[in-house]
Design a protein around this motif. Structure first.
Motif, PDB file in Angstrom:
ATOM      1  N   GLY A  81      15.826  11.409  15.207  1.00 45.39           N
ATOM      2  CA  GLY A  81      14.581  11.152  15.912  1.00 45.39           C
ATOM      3  C   GLY A  81      13.795   9.981  15.388  1.00 45.39           C
ATOM      4  N   ASN A  82      14.216   9.417  14.233  1.00 49.63           N
ATOM      5  CA  ASN A  82      13.413   8.387  13.591  1.00 49.63           C
ATOM      6  C   ASN A  82      14.312   7.324  12.966  1.00 49.63           C
ATOM      7  N   PHE A  83      13.913   6.063  13.166  1.00 45.11           N
ATOM      8  CA  PHE A  83      14.628   4.939  12.574  1.00 45.11           C
ATOM      9  C   PHE A  83      13.657   4.114  11.735  1.00 45.11           C
ATOM     10  N   TYR A  84      14.119   3.684  10.558  1.00 39.93           N
ATOM     11  CA  TYR A  84      13.308   2.898   9.623  1.00 39.93           C
ATOM     12  C   TYR A  84      14.039   1.572   9.410  1.00 39.93           C
ATOM     13  N   LEU A  85      13.423   0.475   9.861  1.00 40.09           N
ATOM     14  CA  LEU A  85      14.124  -0.808   9.879  1.00 40.09           C
ATOM     15  C   LEU A  85      13.416  -1.854   9.031  1.00 40.09           C
ATOM     16  N   GLN A  86      14.172  -2.531   8.194  1.00 39.74           N
ATOM     17  CA  GLN A  86      13.678  -3.703   7.478  1.00 39.74           C
ATOM     18  C   GLN A  86      13.293  -4.764   8.499  1.00 39.74           C
TER      19      GLN A  86
ATOM     20  N   VAL B 290      10.433   4.286  15.866  1.00 39.35           N
ATOM     21  CA  VAL B 290      10.942   3.283  14.949  1.00 39.35           C
ATOM     22  C   VAL B 290       9.826   2.861  14.001  1.00 39.35           C
ATOM     23  N   PHE B 291      10.086   3.001  12.721  1.00 40.10           N
ATOM     24  CA  PHE B 291       9.171   2.548  11.680  1.00 40.10           C
ATOM     25  C   PHE B 291       9.639   1.156  11.259  1.00 40.10           C
TER      26      PHE B 291
END
Length: 354
Positions: free
Chosen positions: A249-254, A278-279
């Motif tokens: 449910g959650n994506f953390y992207l540089q 998306v974080f």
């Protein structure tokens, strides 16, 4: 805070803990004393994050020797000559290689979470190594009596048990560290290795319910070790379509350290699955300069021009010290960057009228 904001995972270890790791490795410090020093570092980490007003806490990986190999601590059947990961500044990290089976985690991340829980009632997220990363432990020439298929089956079972243990221990979020995703495009530009990674991770994620997967996330970055990266030159265009196939449910992207943020944001907009968040990274742990809150605000507003606000969150690009011996960023600098992220995200929320 109207725009969700979360740390990624690791934070620099205090000098006392660095020294304790060294002394323990040399046999001059027993397990109990190391655990005591680690406990003090965890308590300090949580207290400092809480003082800054962080709505979600992490223990900073203070108990992990590294965010990659912590499940292997004490595991027999390992040799030192595994895959080598080269970084842009010339330094390398080397994985161990498996010499026998069956494969079992020796340490699970829920133990770190339960320790952190004794210090705070605030939400805590827990980072775990993705099974795809540990799949690199299996040697190319195989292991007599222990096939790769048997290994991957054991690995999937162990990864599921670790994630489920963290959920049961009350994790606000369990996030798979998938830094090897972008690296895989350098190891295999055809994308075949990345396909294998995604399939293995989804094999594990598919064992969880939709409600459970809403509490799961995946973080990806091009590496962040000694202020250097291993795959910043691998194009996000090759990663994102497959990354977004992961059933979380959650994506953390540089993003803060990306040379062309607008291009990446446009790709995210076109491919982000509905119903997910998306974080985006708004501080860069590999940059020694501390961002200003206003700079962070502008990065958030830039992202909000592309991503629906109800699907947007902010984070740091990566953990600040995924390996325990990394002292390239001071503890004070890391917390200053986190403070800038918190304050800048709030300024952006105000500018957006949230």
């Amino acid at each position: 805070m109207s725009i969700p904001t979360e740390p990624i995972g690791s934070l620099p270890r205090p000098h006392a803990l660095q020294l304790a790791f060294t002394e323990h490795a040399a046999g001059r410090l027993d397990d109990a004393e190391l655990a005591r020093v680690q406990g003090e570092a965890v308590a300090d980490t949580l207290a400092r994050l809480e003082k800054l007003g962080s709505p979600v806490l992490v223990d900073g990986d203070q108990g992990k020797p590294s965010s990659l190999t912590y499940p292997l601590t004490g595991l027999a059947g390992l040799a030192a000559n595994g895959a080598v990961i080269p970084f842009a500044d010339g330094h390398t990290r080397q994985l161990p290689v498996l010499t026998g089976g069956p494969f079992r985690y020796q340490v699970r991340a829920e133990t770190y979470l339960r320790t952190a829980r004794t210090h705070t009632d605030l939400p805590i997220k827990q980072a775990v190594v993705a099974p795809s990363a540990l799949s690199l432990l299996y040697p190319a020439d195989g292991i007599d009596g222990y096939s790769r298929e048997a290994f991957l089956g054991d690995l999937a079972d162990e990864a599921e048990a670790e994630i489920r243990g963290c959920l049961d221990a009350g994790a606000h979020r369990v996030v798979l560290d998938f830094t090897e995703g972008r690296l895989s495009l350098k190891l295999d530009p055809s994308g075949g290795l990345l396909d294998d990674f995604v399939a293995l991770n989804n094999k594990v994620l598919g064992r969880f319910t939709e409600d459970e997967r809403a509490r799961l996330g995946v973080h990806t970055d091009p590496g962040a070790d000694h202020d250097s990266t291993h795959s910043l030159d691998a194009d996000y265009a090759g990663l994102l379509p497959k990354l977004f196939q992961l059933t979380v449910g959650n994506f953390y992207l540089q993003l803060a350290g990306e040379p062309d943020r607008e291009r990446v944001l446009q790709m995210i907009t076109e491919q982000l699955p509905p119903g997910t968040r998306v974080f985006v990274g708004v501080t860069d742990p590999t940059d020694p300069r501390v961002e200003t809150p206003e700079e962070v605000r502008d990065r958030v507003l830039e992202a909000a021009r592309h991503i629906p606000v109800d699907q947007l969150g902010t984070c740091d690009d990566a953990g600040f010290a995924p390996f325990a011996d990394d002292t390239s960023t001071s503890r004070d600098t890391a917390f200053a960057k986190i403070d800038a992220r918190l304050r800048g995200s709030e300024l952006a929320a105000q500018a957006l009228g949230l």
